[in-house]
Motif scaffolding. Structure first.
Motif, PDB file in Angstrom:
ATOM      1  N   ARG A 180      32.847  43.005  43.709  1.00 43.27           N
ATOM      2  CA  ARG A 180      31.723  41.854  43.327  1.00 43.27           C
ATOM      3  C   ARG A 180      32.440  40.383  43.557  1.00 43.27           C
ATOM      4  O   ARG A 180      33.735  40.521  43.349  1.00 43.27           O
ATOM      5  CB  ARG A 180      31.433  41.942  41.643  1.00 43.27           C
ATOM      6  CG  ARG A 180      30.534  43.290  41.221  1.00 43.27           C
ATOM      7  CD  ARG A 180      30.459  43.303  39.876  1.00 43.27           C
ATOM      8  NE  ARG A 180      31.581  43.500  39.139  1.00 43.27           N
ATOM      9  CZ  ARG A 180      32.260  44.730  39.021  1.00 43.27           C
ATOM     10  NH1 ARG A 180      32.087  45.744  39.838  1.00 43.27           N
ATOM     11  NH2 ARG A 180      33.548  44.658  38.439  1.00 43.27           N
ATOM     12  N   GLU A 181      31.963  39.506  43.651  1.00 41.09           N
ATOM     13  CA  GLU A 181      32.340  38.302  43.926  1.00 41.09           C
ATOM     14  C   GLU A 181      33.166  37.690  42.830  1.00 41.09           C
ATOM     15  O   GLU A 181      34.102  36.820  42.770  1.00 41.09           O
ATOM     16  CB  GLU A 181      31.412  37.222  44.389  1.00 41.09           C
ATOM     17  CG  GLU A 181      30.866  37.078  45.656  1.00 41.09           C
ATOM     18  CD  GLU A 181      29.753  36.099  45.899  1.00 41.09           C
ATOM     19  OE1 GLU A 181      30.044  35.697  47.125  1.00 41.09           O
ATOM     20  OE2 GLU A 181      29.108  35.898  45.233  1.00 41.09           O
ATOM     21  N   THR A 182      32.703  38.245  41.458  1.00 35.51           N
ATOM     22  CA  THR A 182      33.456  37.823  40.158  1.00 35.51           C
ATOM     23  C   THR A 182      34.910  38.148  40.133  1.00 35.51           C
ATOM     24  O   THR A 182      35.601  37.566  39.488  1.00 35.51           O
ATOM     25  CB  THR A 182      32.517  38.358  38.957  1.00 35.51           C
ATOM     26  OG1 THR A 182      32.572  39.696  39.336  1.00 35.51           O
ATOM     27  CG2 THR A 182      31.440  37.746  38.850  1.00 35.51           C
TER      28      THR A 182
ATOM     29  N   LEU B 187      36.736  35.361  41.708  1.00 30.38           N
ATOM     30  CA  LEU B 187      36.780  34.343  40.846  1.00 30.38           C
ATOM     31  C   LEU B 187      37.705  34.432  39.798  1.00 30.38           C
ATOM     32  O   LEU B 187      38.516  33.815  39.230  1.00 30.38           O
ATOM     33  CB  LEU B 187      35.397  34.020  40.021  1.00 30.38           C
ATOM     34  CG  LEU B 187      34.257  33.450  41.110  1.00 30.38           C
ATOM     35  CD1 LEU B 187      32.951  33.557  40.405  1.00 30.38           C
ATOM     36  CD2 LEU B 187      34.635  32.195  41.438  1.00 30.38           C
ATOM     37  N   ASP B 188      37.809  35.549  39.311  1.00 23.95           N
ATOM     38  CA  ASP B 188      38.845  36.121  38.334  1.00 23.95           C
ATOM     39  C   ASP B 188      40.310  35.952  38.648  1.00 23.95           C
ATOM     40  O   ASP B 188      41.241  35.725  37.860  1.00 23.95           O
ATOM     41  CB  ASP B 188      38.800  37.639  37.803  1.00 23.95           C
ATOM     42  CG  ASP B 188      37.406  37.926  37.058  1.00 23.95           C
ATOM     43  OD1 ASP B 188      36.851  36.841  36.422  1.00 23.95           O
ATOM     44  OD2 ASP B 188      36.952  38.887  36.854  1.00 23.95           O
TER      45      ASP B 188
END
Length: 137
Positions: A82-84, A87-88
């Motif tokens: 996932r893209e998150t 980001l994390d």
């Protein structure tokens, strides 16, 4: 720009790409084994990075520093689900740092890519040569 080359010409082709003034964020597209990492290594050499460069498949990002102190980030986001996850790990700080960011498998994080970026497509031809297509977005 479109260039067909053999692997012994890769360093010259990397210099040509840099002379075309790419954006600092460069996306690399191509099938597994097409030579994306190999071309990134050539770009790093052209930028004055003397140390070992390798695919960051497991670490997601490798940081290289040239002899003049310039930093280059090399991402391989193939393993992200996932893209998150990107980001994390703080990917936005890297992408907007003003340093070169070379990204393999960027299609995994399409919504995180800055508007100003360049794209390099690498294709293996039947004779083993590579075809490189470079464009600015």
């Amino acid at each position: 720009m479109e260039i067909t080359f053999s692997l012994d010409q890769i360093d010259h082709v990397a210099q040509q790409v840099l002379a075309a003034n790419p954006e600092k964020v460069i996306l690399f597209n191509g099938a597994m084994g097409a030579g994306k990492t190999t071309f990134i290594k050539a770009l790093c050499r052209a930028l004055g990075i003397d140390g070992v460069t390798s695919s960051p498949t497991f670490s997601l990002v490798n940081e290289y520093v040239s002899g003049s102190g310039d930093t280059v980030y090399h991402f391989d986001v193939y393993r992200l689900k996932r893209e998150t996850e990107a980001l994390d790990m703080g990917i936005e700080e890297y992408l907007y740092s003003g340093n070169y960011c070379f990204i393999e498998w960027a299609e995994k994080i399409p919504n995180l890519i800055p508007e100003a970026h360049s794209v390099i497509d690498v294709t293996v031809l039947s004779d083993g040569a590579r075809k490189l297509r470079f464009r600015k977005n």
